[in-house]
Design a protein around this motif. Sequence first.
Motif, PDB file in Angstrom:
ATOM      1  N   UNK A 141     -45.914   5.770 -12.601  1.00  0.00           N
ATOM      2  CA  UNK A 141     -47.295   6.293 -12.604  1.00  0.00           C
ATOM      3  C   UNK A 141     -47.957   6.042 -11.249  1.00  0.00           C
ATOM      4  N   UNK A 142     -47.712   4.882 -10.676  1.00  0.00           N
ATOM      5  CA  UNK A 142     -48.282   4.567  -9.359  1.00  0.00           C
ATOM      6  C   UNK A 142     -47.752   5.532  -8.305  1.00  0.00           C
ATOM      7  N   UNK A 143     -46.447   5.738  -8.299  1.00  0.00           N
ATOM      8  CA  UNK A 143     -45.890   6.629  -7.278  1.00  0.00           C
ATOM      9  C   UNK A 143     -46.257   8.079  -7.541  1.00  0.00           C
ATOM     10  N   UNK A 144     -46.436   8.467  -8.790  1.00  0.00           N
ATOM     11  CA  UNK A 144     -46.905   9.826  -9.093  1.00  0.00           C
ATOM     12  C   UNK A 144     -48.311  10.037  -8.545  1.00  0.00           C
ATOM     13  N   UNK A 145     -49.187   9.077  -8.757  1.00  0.00           N
ATOM     14  CA  UNK A 145     -50.555   9.182  -8.239  1.00  0.00           C
ATOM     15  C   UNK A 145     -50.573   9.190  -6.714  1.00  0.00           C
ATOM     16  N   UNK A 146     -49.804   8.317  -6.101  1.00  0.00           N
ATOM     17  CA  UNK A 146     -49.773   8.256  -4.635  1.00  0.00           C
ATOM     18  C   UNK A 146     -49.205   9.531  -4.020  1.00  0.00           C
ATOM     19  N   UNK A 147     -48.123  10.042  -4.576  1.00  0.00           N
ATOM     20  CA  UNK A 147     -47.532  11.254  -3.999  1.00  0.00           C
ATOM     21  C   UNK A 147     -48.405  12.478  -4.269  1.00  0.00           C
ATOM     22  N   UNK A 148     -49.125  12.479  -5.375  1.00  0.00           N
ATOM     23  CA  UNK A 148     -50.076  13.562  -5.627  1.00  0.00           C
ATOM     24  C   UNK A 148     -51.236  13.484  -4.653  1.00  0.00           C
ATOM     25  N   UNK A 149     -51.725  12.282  -4.403  1.00  0.00           N
ATOM     26  CA  UNK A 149     -52.785  12.101  -3.396  1.00  0.00           C
ATOM     27  C   UNK A 149     -52.295  12.535  -2.025  1.00  0.00           C
ATOM     28  N   UNK A 150     -51.059  12.216  -1.697  1.00  0.00           N
ATOM     29  CA  UNK A 150     -50.483  12.637  -0.413  1.00  0.00           C
ATOM     30  C   UNK A 150     -50.437  14.155  -0.317  1.00  0.00           C
ATOM     31  N   UNK A 151     -50.037  14.808  -1.400  1.00  0.00           N
ATOM     32  CA  UNK A 151     -49.992  16.267  -1.410  1.00  0.00           C
ATOM     33  C   UNK A 151     -51.386  16.849  -1.218  1.00  0.00           C
ATOM     34  N   UNK A 152     -52.374  16.278  -1.868  1.00  0.00           N
ATOM     35  CA  UNK A 152     -53.755  16.748  -1.713  1.00  0.00           C
ATOM     36  C   UNK A 152     -54.236  16.577  -0.268  1.00  0.00           C
ATOM     37  N   UNK A 153     -53.934  15.452   0.342  1.00  0.00           N
ATOM     38  CA  UNK A 153     -54.329  15.222   1.743  1.00  0.00           C
ATOM     39  C   UNK A 153     -53.646  16.213   2.676  1.00  0.00           C
ATOM     40  N   UNK A 154     -52.368  16.434   2.456  1.00  0.00           N
ATOM     41  CA  UNK A 154     -51.639  17.383   3.306  1.00  0.00           C
ATOM     42  C   UNK A 154     -52.137  18.808   3.093  1.00  0.00           C
ATOM     43  N   UNK A 155     -52.508  19.130   1.880  1.00  0.00           N
ATOM     44  CA  UNK A 155     -53.078  20.452   1.613  1.00  0.00           C
ATOM     45  C   UNK A 155     -54.387  20.623   2.370  1.00  0.00           C
ATOM     46  N   UNK A 156     -55.218  19.586   2.370  1.00  0.00           N
ATOM     47  CA  UNK A 156     -56.476  19.638   3.135  1.00  0.00           C
ATOM     48  C   UNK A 156     -56.170  19.787   4.629  1.00  0.00           C
ATOM     49  N   UNK A 157     -55.192  19.062   5.123  1.00  0.00           N
ATOM     50  CA  UNK A 157     -54.799  19.198   6.531  1.00  0.00           C
ATOM     51  C   UNK A 157     -54.332  20.616   6.818  1.00  0.00           C
ATOM     52  N   UNK A 158     -53.594  21.200   5.903  1.00  0.00           N
ATOM     53  CA  UNK A 158     -53.101  22.566   6.072  1.00  0.00           C
ATOM     54  C   UNK A 158     -54.261  23.561   6.115  1.00  0.00           C
ATOM     55  N   UNK A 159     -55.251  23.367   5.267  1.00  0.00           N
ATOM     56  CA  UNK A 159     -56.433  24.240   5.273  1.00  0.00           C
ATOM     57  C   UNK A 159     -57.169  24.115   6.613  1.00  0.00           C
ATOM     58  N   UNK A 160     -57.391  22.896   7.055  1.00  0.00           N
ATOM     59  CA  UNK A 160     -58.073  22.702   8.338  1.00  0.00           C
ATOM     60  C   UNK A 160     -57.269  23.298   9.489  1.00  0.00           C
ATOM     61  N   UNK A 161     -55.972  23.105   9.448  1.00  0.00           N
ATOM     62  CA  UNK A 161     -55.107  23.677  10.483  1.00  0.00           C
ATOM     63  C   UNK A 161     -55.213  25.198  10.456  1.00  0.00           C
ATOM     64  N   UNK A 162     -55.210  25.774   9.272  1.00  0.00           N
ATOM     65  CA  UNK A 162     -55.332  27.229   9.150  1.00  0.00           C
ATOM     66  C   UNK A 162     -56.664  27.738   9.661  1.00  0.00           C
ATOM     67  N   UNK A 163     -57.740  27.022   9.362  1.00  0.00           N
ATOM     68  CA  UNK A 163     -59.056  27.409   9.855  1.00  0.00           C
ATOM     69  C   UNK A 163     -59.112  27.344  11.390  1.00  0.00           C
TER      70      UNK A 163
END
Length: 169
Positions: A141-163
Motif C-alpha cells: 500500500x505504501x509503494x502503491x501510494x508513492x508510485x501513484x504520487x510519482x505518476x501524478x508529479x510526472x504528469x504535472x511536469x509533462x503538462x508544464x513541459x507541454x505548455x
Amino acid sequence: MTANISSAPRTGAGVVLGAATVATGLVAGVFYIFACAVMPALRRSGDRVFVEVMRNINDVIQNPVFFLSFMGALVLTAVSAWQLRHTPAARWARAGLAAYALAFLVTVAFNVPLNDALAAAGTPAAALRDRFEDPWVAWNAVRALLSTAATACLTRALVLYGHAHRRPA
C-alpha cells in the motif's frame, strides 16, 4: 506563459519525460492491482494456496518486461529531472523522482525480503503466511501510494513541459 527551456531540448527531454511518466504509471498500476484485487482475492484462500500462488507470482514477475518498467521508471525519471533542471517542470520532476525512489526503496527493503522469506522451503504454509501477508500488504500500500504520487508529479511536469513548448497558432 513561456519559459527558457534551452537546457531541455524539445524532443529528447519530452520523450524521456513521457517515457518516465508511462513507466511509473505502469508500475503504480501493478502495485494498485495487488492492493485492490490480488491480495484481497488471496485473503480468501487457504494457507497452502496463498503461499503457492504468491510464490508463483514472485517467480513470474521477475521477467524482463517488468524489470524494464520497474527499473526504467527510476532511471528515466532521474534523467528527466536532470534534463528539466532549469525549467518550470523541474520541481515536479524532482518530486516524482523522490516519490518513486522511495517506492523503489520500499520494494527493495521490505517487499523483496518478504518474498524471499516466503520462498524458503520447509516451513509450514500457515507460519509462512502469518509472517508474510500483513506486512507485505501494508508495504505494498505504501509503494502503491508513492508510485501513484510519482505518476501524478510526472504528469504535472509533462503538462508544464507541454505548455512551455506550445507553438503559437
